[in-house]
Structure formats: C-alpha cells, structure tokens
Motif scaffolding. Structure first.
Motif, PDB file in Angstrom:
ATOM      1  N   MET A   1       0.847  -1.164   0.000  1.00 45.45           N
ATOM      2  CA  MET A   1       0.000   0.000   0.000  1.00 45.45           C
ATOM      3  C   MET A   1       0.900   1.236   0.000  1.00 45.45           C
ATOM      4  O   MET A   1       1.842   1.320   0.795  1.00 45.45           O
TER       5      MET A   1
ATOM      6  N   PRO B   1      -0.691  -4.015   3.676  1.00 44.21           N
ATOM      7  CA  PRO B   1      -1.943  -3.530   3.074  1.00 44.21           C
ATOM      8  C   PRO B   1      -2.513  -2.299   3.768  1.00 44.21           C
ATOM      9  O   PRO B   1      -3.697  -2.028   3.678  1.00 44.21           O
ATOM     10  N   TYR B   2      -1.672  -1.546   4.472  1.00 43.15           N
ATOM     11  CA  TYR B   2      -2.137  -0.386   5.225  1.00 43.15           C
ATOM     12  C   TYR B   2      -1.020   0.638   5.360  1.00 43.15           C
ATOM     13  O   TYR B   2       0.144   0.366   5.107  1.00 43.15           O
TER      14      TYR B   2
ATOM     15  N   PHE C   1      -6.566   1.823   6.211  1.00 41.35           N
ATOM     16  CA  PHE C   1      -6.844   0.943   5.084  1.00 41.35           C
ATOM     17  C   PHE C   1      -7.645   1.686   4.027  1.00 41.35           C
ATOM     18  O   PHE C   1      -8.441   2.574   4.341  1.00 41.35           O
TER      19      PHE C   1
ATOM     20  N   ALA D   1     -10.284  -4.580   2.668  1.00 43.76           N
ATOM     21  CA  ALA D   1      -8.884  -4.683   3.096  1.00 43.76           C
ATOM     22  C   ALA D   1      -8.809  -4.863   4.609  1.00 43.76           C
ATOM     23  O   ALA D   1      -7.984  -5.642   5.109  1.00 43.76           O
TER      24      ALA D   1
ATOM     25  N   ASP E   1      -9.984  -8.498   5.357  1.00 41.19           N
ATOM     26  CA  ASP E   1      -8.932  -9.447   4.970  1.00 41.19           C
ATOM     27  C   ASP E   1      -7.783  -9.435   5.971  1.00 41.19           C
ATOM     28  O   ASP E   1      -7.245 -10.475   6.329  1.00 41.19           O
ATOM     29  N   TYR E   2      -7.409  -8.241   6.445  1.00 41.78           N
ATOM     30  CA  TYR E   2      -6.329  -8.121   7.430  1.00 41.78           C
ATOM     31  C   TYR E   2      -6.707  -8.825   8.734  1.00 41.78           C
ATOM     32  O   TYR E   2      -5.911  -9.582   9.295  1.00 41.78           O
TER      33      TYR E   2
END
Length: 122
Positions: A1, A59-60, A74, A79, A82-83
């Motif tokens: 990300m 992802p963040y 996020f 997202a 999913d995390y």
C-alpha cells in the motif's frame, strides 16, 4: 500500500483505538481523507492525524505519532476484513502447530501441510 493509492475526499478506514494493542485492536472507524501529500496521508478531524507508508509491503499505512499505539489506515472495508482474517488465521496456525499439539498430526497430514506451505513443491 502506498500513499498514492489514496485520494482526497475518499472514505478510508482507521483500525485501532490509539491506546494499546490489547484494548480494542480491531476497532474500526470510517474516516475521510483530507490531504494526500508526498510523505503522509492526512485524515479529517480535530488533530489532522497523519499516516505514512510502512517499511515492508503491507496492506495499510501506519499512523505517525510520538507516543501511544499507532492506528492503521486501510483503503477499503474489504482490506480491513482481509487483514483481520489473516491475523486470526496466523494465531490459529501458531496454536494448532504448537509444541503441545504437534504430535496429534499424522505423517501424511504433516506432509500435506508442508506441501501447501512450500507452494505445492514436493
């Protein structure tokens, strides 16, 4: 990300309460992106909280702060979900493969797990 994945006015999701890792680490709030700069994404609010990229590919974005527990930012609710699922599965795998439980599994089960974790290689 990366910071470039965010746009001004976008709805994003901040996870964590900023107080401690164990208090309510999966607390999620909807926030609005106010500014996208070169180094930080700033969200709307009283303090103009800033988020920066992490050193690893995550992802963040992580909150920039001097003290306390940083929140995570996020791009979407998916997202976030999913995390959370990934973190819970990591905990489950650690527990299931713990030294006190590892003898429960047969040789064929352990071989199958090894094959999966190595990406299907024999």
């Amino acid at each position: 990300m990366t910071i470039k994945d965010f746009t001004v006015g976008q709805t994003a999701y901040a996870m964590g309460d900023g107080y401690g890792i164990m208090r309510d680490k999966y607390s999620v709030s909807e926030v609005r992106v106010e500014k996208v700069g070169r180094k930080y994404v700033t969200i709307a609010g009283n303090w103009g909280e800033q988020f920066e990229e992490t050193s690893a590919s995550r992802p963040y974005l992580i909150e920039r702060m001097d003290c306390g527990t940083p929140r995570l930012l996020f791009q979407s609710r998916k997202a976030v979900d999913d995390y959370i699922e990934r973190e819970e599965l990591k905990t489950w795998v650690r527990t299931a493969a713990g030294w006190d439980k590892i003898d429960r599994y047969t040789l064929s089960q352990l071989r199958a797990v090894k094959k999966i974790l190595e990406g299907g290689k024999s």
